[in-house]
Design an enzyme around this catalytic site. Structure first.
Site, short mmCIF file in Angstrom:
data_model
loop_
_atom_site.label_atom_id
_atom_site.label_comp_id
_atom_site.label_asym_id
_atom_site.label_seq_id
_atom_site.Cartn_x
_atom_site.Cartn_y
_atom_site.Cartn_z
N ASP A 35 6.04 -4.16 -2.59
CA ASP A 35 6.79 -2.99 -2.14
C ASP A 35 7.35 -3.17 -0.73
OD1 ASP A 35 6.49 -1.66 -4.50
OD2 ASP A 35 4.79 -0.43 -3.85
N LYS A 57 10.98 0.47 -2.26
CA LYS A 57 11.56 1.81 -2.37
C LYS A 57 11.68 2.38 -0.97
CE LYS A 57 9.04 2.48 -6.70
NZ LYS A 57 8.00 3.27 -7.39
N MET A 172 4.08 11.66 3.37
CA MET A 172 5.52 11.73 3.02
C MET A 172 6.06 13.15 3.21
SD MET A 172 5.02 9.46 -0.45
CE MET A 172 3.48 10.33 -0.82
#
Length: 536
Positions: A35, A57, A172
């Site tokens: 990632d 991402k 997040m």
């Protein structure tokens, strides 16, 4: 037969937080699917021949969809490959590791979960905020903060969350921080509740801001805090004032580029808070031909001195020495010179005594050291031989003040490319010297894309070069961008030879120790960073 998939949590950023088991999985993997938010140094531990598949991402933009990630793991496993699915933090904490494991299970593919240190725990810890404390909080919850405010529905029971948990960690949540704070206040959490937002937790560019539920959204805008960040809500935030430790480290905020294989000499920099970016620009390999060294080894008893200029010269010399079926006892009577204290320690590992270590660890230092040895051999003014030096009859007959090394024979096993100052001086002084290539430095197959991005973004503060070869190879790998990339980066070199290579390229040297050793260079970096005005 199918292969196996290891779903590995790589931790939040600090390379030291990668687990031992995770490291072992990386090292045996044939395929690595990784990632975005990983410490790039983790990839240095991967098998050189492994296939790298980037599945990063960023802010909703996906290089690969989740279905594509699942599909590629299944395909590679059915080819019999060992796959490491490398994810930031912990794969089972908002990491979709459960979904990936389900997909593998449905296909009958063996898998294993290797937990990682979650940023939910690590970022607060590096900011000096314990999630629980006997006097402040006995419970905590980890909650996603990315829910879309416009959708009208929520999977979070805000009423129970707001007042039912001592410490709340939101992941997040930067984009929705105003909404999150509003929801908590609406559900009876005190607006004065302390809040911390930690960006890039556990990394050199970690930034922590502290406020309360009422003002933290404005502070985030004012300080321009961007994702990724962790938000901590609760009275435990008050403890940061006393418990913050990471930002207090003297080298906190420093990213230091190391252009050789990372070794123990650089660990002090990490201990003091710096992050090491390892980007080796040289690889040590055997010589193209052993012929010259073999000839010297076969007549080893004819030499008076054996000179080692580095640990590599020792390693490759003795490797070949023993391959030639030689015995360490065959070195009896030969004096040994080691250039540098580390080299001397390496010699001692073979059970041998070092007779000479030059004060300066370079060719000039060698010349000076052997000049002094010649004076000892010359003895007192009345021509008597020094009590500490034993010379053969032939050496005594050929000895003269104008050529003080007459009769002495020296073997110098060294790198394929090296300076000729010392060999030439030995010949001028009447000595005989055989130069044998014991190893060579080659440019490794390495891609500089990630490092270029770090340099362009100003994330490297100091670049270190331990030889002219490490610098020249770096310039070659970086190609036409090299000079521009090093602008604004402090350059540290091990000694004057490396400094000349840097200056020849049109750059300035900012840090150079008096003694040409990695340890001395590390100490000089530490001193200069303490006086930050000097590292420019």
């Amino acid at each position: 037969m199918n292969g196996k998939v290891y779903i590995v949590g790589a931790g939040p950023g600090d390379i030291g937080l990668l687990t031992v088991k995770g490291l072992k999985c990386l090292q045996k993997a044939e395929v690595v699917v990784y990632d975005l938010h990983l410490n790039a140094q983790v990839l240095n531990y991967i098998n050189h021949y492994a296939e790298f598949i980037y599945a990063g991402k960023r802010g909703g933009h996906h290089t690969m969809t989740q279905d594509e990630i699942n599909r590629v793991m299944i395909e590679k496993a059915k080819q019999g490959k060992i796959i490491c699915r490398l994810k930031g933090g912990d794969p089972f904490v908002f990491g979709r590791g459960g979904e990936e494991a389900e997909a593998l299970s449905k296909e009958g593919i063996e898998f294993e979960i290797v937990p990682g240190v979650s940023s939910a725990v690590a970022a607060p810890a590096y900011a000096g905020i314990p999630l629980t404390h006997r006097l402040y909080s006995s419970s905590f919850a980890v909650v996603p903060g990315y829910e879309d405010a416009a959708k009208g529905e929520t999977s979070i029971n805000w009423e129970k969350l707001a007042t039912g948990v001592g410490t709340i960690v939101f992941l997040m949540t930067v984009k929705n921080i105003a909404l999150v704070c509003q929801r908590l206040i609406e559900n009876n959490r005190n607006p004065e509740t302390p809040v911390a937002v930690i960006r890039w937790g556990t990394r050199p560019d970690q930034t922590t801001i502290v406020g309360n539920l009422r003002n933290i959204p404005d502070l985030v805008k004012e300080k321009d805090i961007k994702p990724p960040a962790v938000m901590v809500v609760g009275d435990v935030v008050k403890l940061r004032k006393h418990l913050k430790w990471y930002e207090k480290k003297p080298l906190f905020g420093q990213r230091i580029l190391v252009t050789r294989k990372h070794s123990g000499e650089f660990e002090l920099l990490e201990e003091l808070g710096a992050e090491i970016i390892e980007f080796p620009t040289i690889e040590i390999a055997p010589p193209m031909s052993w012929e010259a060294l073999d000839k010297s080894i076969d007549k080893i008893e004819t030499y008076n001195w054996l000179i080692f200029t580095s640990a590599n010269s020792i390693k490759f010399f003795f490797k070949r020495f023993f391959e030639r079926d030689k015995d360490i006892r065959e070195l009896k009577g030969i004096k040994i010179c080691a250039v540098g204290s580390k080299t001397a320690l390496e010699v001692k590992k073979y059970g041998m005594k070092v007779d000479l270590v030059p004060e300066e660890f370079n060719a000039e230092g060698l010349v000076e050291a052997f000049t002094e040895e010649a004076k000892k051999m010359r003895g007192s003014e009345d021509g008597k031989q020094s009590k500490n030096v034993k010379l053969s009859t032939s050496q005594l007959l050929s000895f003269s003040a104008s050529q003080p090394l007459s009769g002495l024979k020296i073997l110098l096993p060294r790198a394929e490319v090296a300076r000729e100052i010392f060999p030439e001086k030995v010949k001028e002084m009447g000595g005989e010297i055989d130069i044998a290539t014991a190893y060579r430095a080659v440019t490794p197959e390495i891609h500089g894309k990630r490092l270029k991005r770090f340099l362009k973004e100003g994330k490297i503060s100091i670049a270190t070069f331990t030889s002219a070869a490490t610098f020249n190879n770096f310039m070659s790998i970086m190609d036409h961008d090299a000079l521009e990339l090093l602008k604004g980066v402090a350059i540290a070199v091990i000694g004057p030879v490396t400094a000349r290579a840097v200056e020849k390229a049109g750059l300035s040297v900012n840090i150079m120790p008096e003694q040409a050793t990695i340890e001395a260079m590390v100490q000089e970096i530490i001193e200069r960073v303490k006086d930050k005005s000097q590292v420019v």
